[in-house]
Design a protein around this motif. Structure first.
Motif, PDB file in Angstrom:
ATOM      1  N   SER A 165       5.854  -4.573 -70.426  1.00 39.87           N
ATOM      2  CA  SER A 165       5.403  -4.618 -69.045  1.00 39.87           C
ATOM      3  C   SER A 165       3.950  -4.173 -69.025  1.00 39.87           C
ATOM      4  CB  SER A 165       6.266  -3.706 -68.178  1.00 39.87           C
ATOM      5  OG  SER A 165       6.203  -2.373 -68.646  1.00 39.87           O
ATOM      6  N   PRO A 166       3.220  -4.387 -67.921  1.00 43.50           N
ATOM      7  CA  PRO A 166       1.824  -3.964 -67.855  1.00 43.50           C
ATOM      8  C   PRO A 166       1.663  -2.482 -68.148  1.00 43.50           C
ATOM      9  CG  PRO A 166       2.355  -5.395 -66.018  1.00 43.50           C
ATOM     10  CD  PRO A 166       3.644  -5.097 -66.729  1.00 43.50           C
ATOM     11  N   ALA A 167       0.508  -2.111 -68.659  1.00 42.73           N
ATOM     12  CA  ALA A 167       0.292  -0.746 -69.131  1.00 42.73           C
ATOM     13  C   ALA A 167       0.170   0.259 -67.995  1.00 42.73           C
ATOM     14  CB  ALA A 167      -0.964  -0.693 -70.004  1.00 42.73           C
ATOM     15  N   ALA A 168      -0.296  -0.141 -66.840  1.00 42.09           N
ATOM     16  CA  ALA A 168      -0.551   0.800 -65.762  1.00 42.09           C
ATOM     17  C   ALA A 168       0.747   1.411 -65.249  1.00 42.09           C
ATOM     18  CB  ALA A 168      -1.274   0.093 -64.617  1.00 42.09           C
ATOM     19  N   ASP A 169       0.734   2.729 -65.037  1.00 39.58           N
ATOM     20  CA  ASP A 169       1.892   3.405 -64.485  1.00 39.58           C
ATOM     21  C   ASP A 169       2.010   3.106 -62.993  1.00 39.58           C
ATOM     22  OD1 ASP A 169       2.206   4.460 -66.988  1.00 39.58           O
ATOM     23  OD2 ASP A 169       1.422   6.442 -66.478  1.00 39.58           O
ATOM     24  N   LEU A 170       3.234   3.145 -62.499  1.00 40.48           N
ATOM     25  CA  LEU A 170       3.499   2.871 -61.090  1.00 40.48           C
ATOM     26  C   LEU A 170       4.416   3.944 -60.537  1.00 40.48           C
ATOM     27  CD1 LEU A 170       4.250  -0.962 -61.295  1.00 40.48           C
ATOM     28  CD2 LEU A 170       2.145   0.081 -60.459  1.00 40.48           C
ATOM     29  N   SER A 171       4.216   4.315 -59.280  1.00 46.59           N
ATOM     30  CA  SER A 171       5.071   5.296 -58.629  1.00 46.59           C
ATOM     31  C   SER A 171       5.547   4.757 -57.290  1.00 46.59           C
ATOM     32  CB  SER A 171       4.324   6.620 -58.405  1.00 46.59           C
ATOM     33  OG  SER A 171       3.969   7.220 -59.632  1.00 46.59           O
ATOM     34  N   ALA A 172       6.831   4.944 -57.019  1.00 47.40           N
ATOM     35  CA  ALA A 172       7.439   4.572 -55.744  1.00 47.40           C
ATOM     36  C   ALA A 172       7.136   3.122 -55.375  1.00 47.40           C
ATOM     37  CB  ALA A 172       6.979   5.521 -54.635  1.00 47.40           C
ATOM     38  N   VAL A 173       7.434   2.213 -56.306  1.00 47.54           N
ATOM     39  CA  VAL A 173       7.272   0.790 -56.020  1.00 47.54           C
ATOM     40  C   VAL A 173       8.650   0.195 -55.732  1.00 47.54           C
ATOM     41  CG1 VAL A 173       5.161   0.488 -57.338  1.00 47.54           C
ATOM     42  CG2 VAL A 173       7.353   0.258 -58.493  1.00 47.54           C
ATOM     43  N   HIS A 174       8.696  -0.730 -54.798  1.00 48.35           N
ATOM     44  CA  HIS A 174       9.964  -1.325 -54.413  1.00 48.35           C
ATOM     45  C   HIS A 174      10.304  -2.480 -55.349  1.00 48.35           C
ATOM     46  CE1 HIS A 174      12.907  -3.666 -52.115  1.00 48.35           C
ATOM     47  NE2 HIS A 174      13.238  -2.510 -51.569  1.00 48.35           N
ATOM     48  N   LEU A 205      13.189   2.178 -54.424  1.00 47.22           N
ATOM     49  CA  LEU A 205      11.935   2.667 -54.991  1.00 47.22           C
ATOM     50  C   LEU A 205      12.163   3.188 -56.406  1.00 47.22           C
ATOM     51  CD1 LEU A 205      10.512   4.552 -51.881  1.00 47.22           C
ATOM     52  CD2 LEU A 205       9.915   2.264 -52.696  1.00 47.22           C
ATOM     53  N   VAL A 206      11.374   2.678 -57.337  1.00 45.64           N
ATOM     54  CA  VAL A 206      11.465   3.089 -58.734  1.00 45.64           C
ATOM     55  C   VAL A 206      10.065   3.434 -59.241  1.00 45.64           C
ATOM     56  CG1 VAL A 206      13.542   1.768 -59.241  1.00 45.64           C
ATOM     57  CG2 VAL A 206      11.304   0.681 -59.490  1.00 45.64           C
ATOM     58  N   ASP A 207      10.026   4.110 -60.386  1.00 45.52           N
ATOM     59  CA  ASP A 207       8.770   4.483 -61.035  1.00 45.52           C
ATOM     60  C   ASP A 207       8.715   3.850 -62.415  1.00 45.52           C
ATOM     61  OD1 ASP A 207       8.349   6.200 -58.854  1.00 45.52           O
ATOM     62  OD2 ASP A 207       9.271   7.897 -59.901  1.00 45.52           O
ATOM     63  N   ARG A 208       7.496   3.602 -62.882  1.00 54.59           N
ATOM     64  CA  ARG A 208       7.327   3.115 -64.254  1.00 54.59           C
ATOM     65  C   ARG A 208       6.230   3.908 -64.933  1.00 54.59           C
ATOM     66  NH1 ARG A 208       5.065  -2.520 -64.556  1.00 54.59           N
ATOM     67  NH2 ARG A 208       3.097  -1.385 -64.560  1.00 54.59           N
ATOM     68  N   VAL A 209       6.531   4.410 -66.120  1.00 55.66           N
ATOM     69  CA  VAL A 209       5.541   5.054 -66.976  1.00 55.66           C
ATOM     70  C   VAL A 209       5.489   4.250 -68.264  1.00 55.66           C
ATOM     71  CG1 VAL A 209       4.872   7.149 -68.196  1.00 55.66           C
ATOM     72  CG2 VAL A 209       5.995   7.326 -65.969  1.00 55.66           C
ATOM     73  N   GLY A 210       4.364   3.593 -68.500  1.00 54.88           N
ATOM     74  CA  GLY A 210       4.273   2.685 -69.633  1.00 54.88           C
ATOM     75  C   GLY A 210       5.233   1.528 -69.434  1.00 54.88           C
ATOM     76  N   ALA A 211       6.176   1.364 -70.363  1.00 56.71           N
ATOM     77  CA  ALA A 211       7.160   0.277 -70.259  1.00 56.71           C
ATOM     78  C   ALA A 211       8.516   0.770 -69.785  1.00 56.71           C
ATOM     79  CB  ALA A 211       7.310  -0.405 -71.618  1.00 56.71           C
ATOM     80  N   GLN A 212       8.615   2.039 -69.407  1.00 55.89           N
ATOM     81  CA  GLN A 212       9.903   2.621 -69.051  1.00 55.89           C
ATOM     82  C   GLN A 212      10.042   2.802 -67.545  1.00 55.89           C
ATOM     83  OE1 GLN A 212      12.295   3.050 -71.388  1.00 55.89           O
ATOM     84  NE2 GLN A 212      10.782   2.106 -72.748  1.00 55.89           N
ATOM     85  N   TRP A 213      11.149   2.318 -66.994  1.00 51.05           N
ATOM     86  CA  TRP A 213      11.440   2.455 -65.575  1.00 51.05           C
ATOM     87  C   TRP A 213      12.425   3.583 -65.349  1.00 51.05           C
ATOM     88  CZ3 TRP A 213       8.986  -0.368 -61.873  1.00 51.05           C
ATOM     89  CH2 TRP A 213       8.315  -1.533 -62.287  1.00 51.05           C
ATOM     90  N   SER A 214      12.312   4.242 -64.193  1.00 58.26           N
ATOM     91  CA  SER A 214      13.255   5.290 -63.834  1.00 58.26           C
ATOM     92  C   SER A 214      13.393   5.330 -62.325  1.00 58.26           C
ATOM     93  CB  SER A 214      12.783   6.658 -64.346  1.00 58.26           C
ATOM     94  OG  SER A 214      11.550   7.025 -63.737  1.00 58.26           O
ATOM     95  N   GLY A 215      14.438   6.014 -61.865  1.00 55.58           N
ATOM     96  CA  GLY A 215      14.636   6.156 -60.434  1.00 55.58           C
ATOM     97  C   GLY A 215      16.100   6.051 -60.045  1.00 55.58           C
ATOM     98  N   ALA A 216      16.420   6.569 -58.867  1.00 51.29           N
ATOM     99  CA  ALA A 216      17.801   6.581 -58.383  1.00 51.29           C
ATOM    100  C   ALA A 216      18.426   5.185 -58.293  1.00 51.29           C
ATOM    101  CB  ALA A 216      17.860   7.285 -57.026  1.00 51.29           C
ATOM    102  N   PRO A 217      17.682   4.126 -57.911  1.00 53.88           N
ATOM    103  CA  PRO A 217      18.307   2.800 -57.872  1.00 53.88           C
ATOM    104  C   PRO A 217      18.874   2.349 -59.219  1.00 53.88           C
ATOM    105  CG  PRO A 217      16.286   2.783 -56.603  1.00 53.88           C
ATOM    106  CD  PRO A 217      16.324   4.087 -57.331  1.00 53.88           C
ATOM    107  N   LEU A 218      18.232   2.763 -60.312  1.00 50.84           N
ATOM    108  CA  LEU A 218      18.726   2.382 -61.631  1.00 50.84           C
ATOM    109  C   LEU A 218      20.048   3.078 -61.933  1.00 50.84           C
ATOM    110  CD1 LEU A 218      15.433   2.463 -63.733  1.00 50.84           C
ATOM    111  CD2 LEU A 218      16.384   0.624 -62.345  1.00 50.84           C
ATOM    112  N   VAL A 219      20.181   4.323 -61.477  1.00 47.99           N
ATOM    113  CA  VAL A 219      21.439   5.047 -61.667  1.00 47.99           C
ATOM    114  C   VAL A 219      22.539   4.399 -60.827  1.00 47.99           C
ATOM    115  CG1 VAL A 219      22.601   7.263 -61.390  1.00 47.99           C
ATOM    116  CG2 VAL A 219      20.216   7.191 -62.170  1.00 47.99           C
ATOM    117  N   HIS A 220      22.213   4.084 -59.584  1.00 43.96           N
ATOM    118  CA  HIS A 220      23.232   3.550 -58.687  1.00 43.96           C
ATOM    119  C   HIS A 220      23.722   2.180 -59.150  1.00 43.96           C
ATOM    120  CE1 HIS A 220      25.542   3.428 -55.020  1.00 43.96           C
ATOM    121  NE2 HIS A 220      25.053   2.236 -54.722  1.00 43.96           N
ATOM    122  N   VAL A 221      22.831   1.328 -59.610  1.00 42.23           N
ATOM    123  CA  VAL A 221      23.253  -0.006 -60.048  1.00 42.23           C
ATOM    124  C   VAL A 221      24.123   0.089 -61.301  1.00 42.23           C
ATOM    125  CG1 VAL A 221      21.324  -0.653 -61.584  1.00 42.23           C
ATOM    126  CG2 VAL A 221      22.405  -2.385 -60.143  1.00 42.23           C
ATOM    127  N   ALA A 222      23.876   1.115 -62.130  1.00 40.74           N
ATOM    128  CA  ALA A 222      24.721   1.319 -63.309  1.00 40.74           C
ATOM    129  C   ALA A 222      26.127   1.751 -62.906  1.00 40.74           C
ATOM    130  CB  ALA A 222      24.096   2.366 -64.223  1.00 40.74           C
TER     131      ALA A 222
END
Length: 228
Positions: free
Chosen positions: A41-50, A148-165
């Motif tokens: 994924s793109p290198a730039a980090d992202l915070s609270a993106v939908h 809303l999820v966050d990305r640091v480098g190529a790794q995504w995190s956030g509550a939506p990822l937990v809930h979908v799992a």
């Protein structure tokens, strides 16, 4: 001369699957046996993106030996690639053993996810199963959520990822798919995603879904199930 690929989705198949797998329209899935020079994924980090997020789980994969599991995962990867090919933009996919986490681009809505990505993935699975023996049939549970999820480098995190799992592990979805001979996908939507369906935006309306209880680990609530 063949036309160059327009879009790319990178997926780590894992296990002992080696070499590139071509699937869909110009999409290449690269196994962990060969390093993929492209960034996930793109290198730039992202915070609270939908984002719309999606996860898959292969039904009954534990019944298969190593060779069988490699086959299941390869078919799932190819089917998801067929779905991604219908979207166009870059799709981030991450291997989760017998399933895959998918984070869709910001331009991809729940409507497009259901009407295009999920339908194309299910279509590819059905095509495989029509020609496969019972031992090589691949049935998959797919869960869809957004938030809303966050990305640091190529790794995504956030509550939506937990809930979908949690949604993809709903016991009622497992049972429904196991007893439905004419279905290859159990699609489970979160309450948030179901609101979009309720508004009439999707090709398949709310009457095709039924509520199911969700009680997985620390998560409780409700999901919405449709068999494809």
């Amino acid at each position: 001369m063949e036309n160059p690929a327009k879009y790319t989705a990178s997926v780590s198949i894992g296990g002992n699957a080696h070499g590139p797998v071509a699937a869909g329209h110009g999409i290449t899935i690269t196994s962990t046996g060969a390093a993929d020079p492209r960034p996930e994924s793109p290198a730039a980090d992202l915070s609270a993106v939908h984002r719309v997020v999606l996860t898959t789980d292969i039904q009954g994969s534990g019944r298969h030996d190593n060779a069988g599991q490699r086959h299941l995962r390869r078919v799932l990867a190819e089917s998801l690639a067929a779905g991604a090919a219908e979207l166009g933009p870059q799709v981030d996919m991450f291997d989760r053993g017998d399933g895959t986490l998918v984070v869709l681009p910001e331009t991809v809505t729940v409507v497009v996810t259901l009407d295009t990505f999920v339908e194309a993935t299910a279509r590819a699975l059905r095509e495989h199963n029509r020609a496969a023996s019972a031992d090589y049939r691949v049935d998959v549970r797919i869960a869809v959520h957004e938030g809303l999820v966050d990305r640091v480098g190529a790794q995504w995190s956030g509550a939506p990822l937990v809930h979908v799992a949690r949604l993809v592990d709903a016991a009622d979805a497992k049972r429904a798919l196991a007893t439905a001979a004419d279905a290859c996908v159990a699609l489970v939507l979160s309450e948030t995603a179901m609101q979009v369906v309720d508004q009439g935006y999707c090709r398949v309306g709310p009457s095709a879904y039924r509520p199911i209880p969700l009680s997985v680990k620390e998560t409780s609530g409700r999901g919405w199930l449709r068999l494809l």
